[in-house]
Design a protein around this motif. Structure first.
Motif, PDB file in Angstrom:
ATOM      1  N   SER A 126       9.078   5.838   4.125  1.00  0.00           N
ATOM      2  CA  SER A 126      10.158   5.528   5.045  1.00  0.00           C
ATOM      3  C   SER A 126       9.549   4.803   6.230  1.00  0.00           C
ATOM      4  O   SER A 126       8.373   4.965   6.528  1.00  0.00           O
ATOM      5  N   LEU A 127      10.365   3.996   6.856  1.00  0.00           N
ATOM      6  CA  LEU A 127       9.873   3.247   8.002  1.00  0.00           C
ATOM      7  C   LEU A 127       9.237   4.166   9.026  1.00  0.00           C
ATOM      8  O   LEU A 127       8.165   3.903   9.550  1.00  0.00           O
ATOM      9  N   PHE A 128       9.889   5.266   9.268  1.00  0.00           N
ATOM     10  CA  PHE A 128       9.433   6.151  10.325  1.00  0.00           C
ATOM     11  C   PHE A 128       8.072   6.764  10.004  1.00  0.00           C
ATOM     12  O   PHE A 128       7.141   6.699  10.804  1.00  0.00           O
ATOM     13  N   ALA A 129       7.942   7.323   8.810  1.00  0.00           N
ATOM     14  CA  ALA A 129       6.676   7.940   8.431  1.00  0.00           C
ATOM     15  C   ALA A 129       5.579   6.887   8.377  1.00  0.00           C
ATOM     16  O   ALA A 129       4.457   7.099   8.831  1.00  0.00           O
ATOM     17  N   LEU A 130       5.944   5.741   7.844  1.00  0.00           N
ATOM     18  CA  LEU A 130       4.977   4.668   7.690  1.00  0.00           C
ATOM     19  C   LEU A 130       4.418   4.236   9.034  1.00  0.00           C
ATOM     20  O   LEU A 130       3.209   4.110   9.222  1.00  0.00           O
ATOM     21  N   GLU A 131       5.312   3.999   9.948  1.00  0.00           N
ATOM     22  CA  GLU A 131       4.885   3.550  11.266  1.00  0.00           C
ATOM     23  C   GLU A 131       4.087   4.642  11.978  1.00  0.00           C
ATOM     24  O   GLU A 131       3.133   4.359  12.700  1.00  0.00           O
ATOM     25  N   LEU A 151      -2.763  13.077   3.339  1.00  0.00           N
ATOM     26  CA  LEU A 151      -1.307  13.000   3.354  1.00  0.00           C
ATOM     27  C   LEU A 151      -0.712  14.022   2.404  1.00  0.00           C
ATOM     28  O   LEU A 151      -1.061  14.066   1.234  1.00  0.00           O
ATOM     29  N   TYR A 152       0.208  14.804   2.905  1.00  0.00           N
ATOM     30  CA  TYR A 152       0.922  15.742   2.062  1.00  0.00           C
ATOM     31  C   TYR A 152       2.400  15.412   2.122  1.00  0.00           C
ATOM     32  O   TYR A 152       2.989  15.432   3.196  1.00  0.00           O
ATOM     33  N   ALA A 204       0.838  -1.198   0.000  1.00  0.00           N
ATOM     34  CA  ALA A 204       0.000   0.000   0.000  1.00  0.00           C
ATOM     35  C   ALA A 204       0.870   1.244   0.000  1.00  0.00           C
ATOM     36  O   ALA A 204       0.620   2.209  -0.722  1.00  0.00           O
ATOM     37  N   LEU A 205       1.901   1.187   0.776  1.00  0.00           N
ATOM     38  CA  LEU A 205       2.772   2.337   0.902  1.00  0.00           C
ATOM     39  C   LEU A 205       3.447   2.679  -0.411  1.00  0.00           C
ATOM     40  O   LEU A 205       3.486   3.841  -0.836  1.00  0.00           O
ATOM     41  N   SER A 255       8.244  14.403   4.467  1.00  0.00           N
ATOM     42  CA  SER A 255       8.976  14.485   3.197  1.00  0.00           C
ATOM     43  C   SER A 255       8.580  13.322   2.312  1.00  0.00           C
ATOM     44  O   SER A 255       8.302  13.479   1.136  1.00  0.00           O
ATOM     45  N   PHE A 256       8.604  12.131   2.897  1.00  0.00           N
ATOM     46  CA  PHE A 256       8.232  10.927   2.160  1.00  0.00           C
ATOM     47  C   PHE A 256       7.436  10.034   3.081  1.00  0.00           C
ATOM     48  O   PHE A 256       7.705   9.978   4.263  1.00  0.00           O
ATOM     49  N   PHE A 257       6.492   9.328   2.525  1.00  0.00           N
ATOM     50  CA  PHE A 257       5.775   8.379   3.362  1.00  0.00           C
ATOM     51  C   PHE A 257       6.335   6.983   3.204  1.00  0.00           C
ATOM     52  O   PHE A 257       5.917   6.062   3.870  1.00  0.00           O
TER      53      PHE A 257
END
Lengths: 331, 331
Positions: free
Chosen positions: B72-77, B95-96, A75-76, B68-70
DNA sequence: TTGTATGCGTTATCAA
DNA sequence: TTGATAACGCATACAA
């Protein structure tokens, strides 16, 4: 209070209608008025309120992306692909997550529709009731499905049959004789990958053996360990495993192999599916089937925009993407 | 045309205002009217148009998440954590993504604000101009920052100093004498982790040695390989490396060590940061610092909702989360 | 308890 | 080329 079109109008000494026309680049505004209005807009830091605009236009400029979870690689990456094509359009993405609860699904879609929350939808790996799709079609709200085929709307998906075929063929061509399969226990994808596996076996004159197949429910690392244990017990001579359930599970397989003293790739060759980031970091490196997920997301977005603009018809059509085999040391 | 409040009103023989009051559970509607209206709503499959509602209420029911980006592990989590608290609220996520382009940042925030696209924002690992934040505050649009401290709004973040301290201390307590550090070359996080490393050294009477520090730019596997090469060259006696740049880089370190015949953990102990999925699967397993990212995301959401509801003040306040050391075989 | 009137911010249709 | 007016769908203050 934030500044509205009225404030601009008052300041310049025109009516809101005139300001609106300037904003929308109407050709029938005098150069002079246009300049005055533009100056005031800049001066007062005016930005059009998109809600007011949406109300009168009947458009939201929002694209809804619906998935069970956004915290999955698939999804991501899809969202990332969609995102990349979003630039230079006037659209925004709204994410709707069903959180894995199937009952949420149609409710959520219904709400997006009836409350008019989006101009179009991208639905990832979820099904949809036929009657509900009909309602969307009647109102002209386009939907693009990803990885699921639903009669009446376009689908963007991967060639799972081919991917599984490539993996199986790779084993055959490198002289493996007893090829195991670890695969999800249900779903369109699993069926297709099973088909690819069987087709390759058949084409090369290998027998299909039920005992070489392990079904998993959760696509986890533990599923991989368990499956390998079970498979080697039944098939001591198995010399290859295609883990169609994905790389995470494949890594579980490799881990279990190490514990049991099975050497990869000498005793056992392993191929996964997905090419997640870490597959390149395992030891040995995991051979796997890669899918260009982000690229597929971009495509889904383009198809959707085409439907919104009327250049792509609202009908069943499958756009498929080619998988690629990434050969590393596990094979 | 889809059914509106007027259609319901006409059908029941009341005015739109009455229907609206029923929808909003006004207590001053007679039982009988309420039932009639509700029946008609169900009958005609009416759903309130959220745009009309938003316009009059001045609320969007949208929460904007900016990163900045979704992918990435961090943003995703983080998104996963936010998602999990979203249920049972009336809010949706937008989401922006700035796509790593810094100039996009303030433009994007400005648009979200002026076009009134969200009732509140969660900003992940990004800074914000002070004057812009002031505008948000003036209008009462709440913002919660994640991992960045911006004067005037709450921040939810991890105790990086503590995490780095724990890692360094672990080496010291297991009798390592020369402890290297691999760390990002800029950013608040890197600074904090550097601080934790130095504090631990100092507390235990270890000297700080610039030559034991390698700076990386991209947090990649290759960064890890390169850094280890560089560190061992300068410090033949180095017997530990804290890879504050993250697990991916740490795995690069382990890989390079293997190539050079350096035994882990006998010759060299390694600790990473993040506890990504594969850290449990490396050989030997990677000891690392884990952060409860999803939990932190939930918390950010709760704080934001509190601010929207007025129960949490709009002011500088840091909510911090504890890291945890996950001990595996690399140490 | 319900109806009337008005407004949210914008655009579109007409008339001037 | 611009202004006046109505409309989008809903909520609310006030009157009845």
């Amino acid at each position: 209070m934030r500044v509205t079109i009225k404030d601009i109008a008052k300041k310049v000494g025109v009516t809101p209608a005139t300001v609106s026309m300037v904003i929308n680049n109407s050709p029938k505004i005098s150069q002079r008025t246009r300049e005055l209005v533009l100056a005031a807009i800049k001066d007062m830091n005016y930005h059009p309120n998109y809600i007011g605009r949406s109300l009168v236009k009947g458009k939201t400029n929002n694209i809804a992306v619906v998935a069970s979870f956004f915290a999955s690689l698939f999804a991501l990456e899809s969202v990332r692909g969609i995102e990349s094509n979003l630039r230079n359009t006037q659209y925004n993405l709204i994410l709707y997550s069903t959180r894995g609860i199937e009952e949420n699904e149609n409710d959520m879609l219904r709400r997006i529709f009836y409350e008019r929350r989006a101009d179009g939808l991208i639905i990832i790996s979820l099904k949809m009731q036929k009657e509900l799709l009909e309602e969307f079609k009647k109102e002209g709200i386009p939907i693009v499905f990803v990885e699921e085929i639903v009669e009446g709307a376009p689908t963007v998906k991967f060639k799972n049959i081919k991917g599984a075929y490539m993996a199986t063929e790779q084993f055959i061509k490198t002289n493996r004789k007893k090829i195991g399969l670890i695969i999800g226990e249900s779903g369109q994808n699993a069926e297709e990958r099973m088909k690819g596996y069987r087709e390759a076996l058949e084409d090369y004159g290998y027998p299909y053996d039920e005992g070489l197949v392990a079904r998993v429910a959760n696509y986890t690392f533990e599923d991989g360990e368990k499956s390998l244990k079970q498979l080697v017990k039944k098939n001591p001579k198995m010399d290859a495993v295609f883990c169609a359930a994905g790389d995470v599970t494949a890594i579980g397989v490799m881990d279990e192999a190490k514990d049991e003293g099975i050497k990869i790739p000498d005793d056992l060759a392993v191929i996964g599916y997905d090419d997640i980031y870490i597959s390149n970091l395992t030891n040995p490196g995991l051979t796997t089937i890669r899918q260009p997920i982000a690229q597929m997301g971009s495509q889904a977005f383009d198809v959707l925009i085409g439907m919104i603009n009327g250049t792509i018809p609202y009908e069943s059509k499958i756009v498929s993407f080619e998988p690629e085999i990434i050969i590393r040391e596990s094979v």
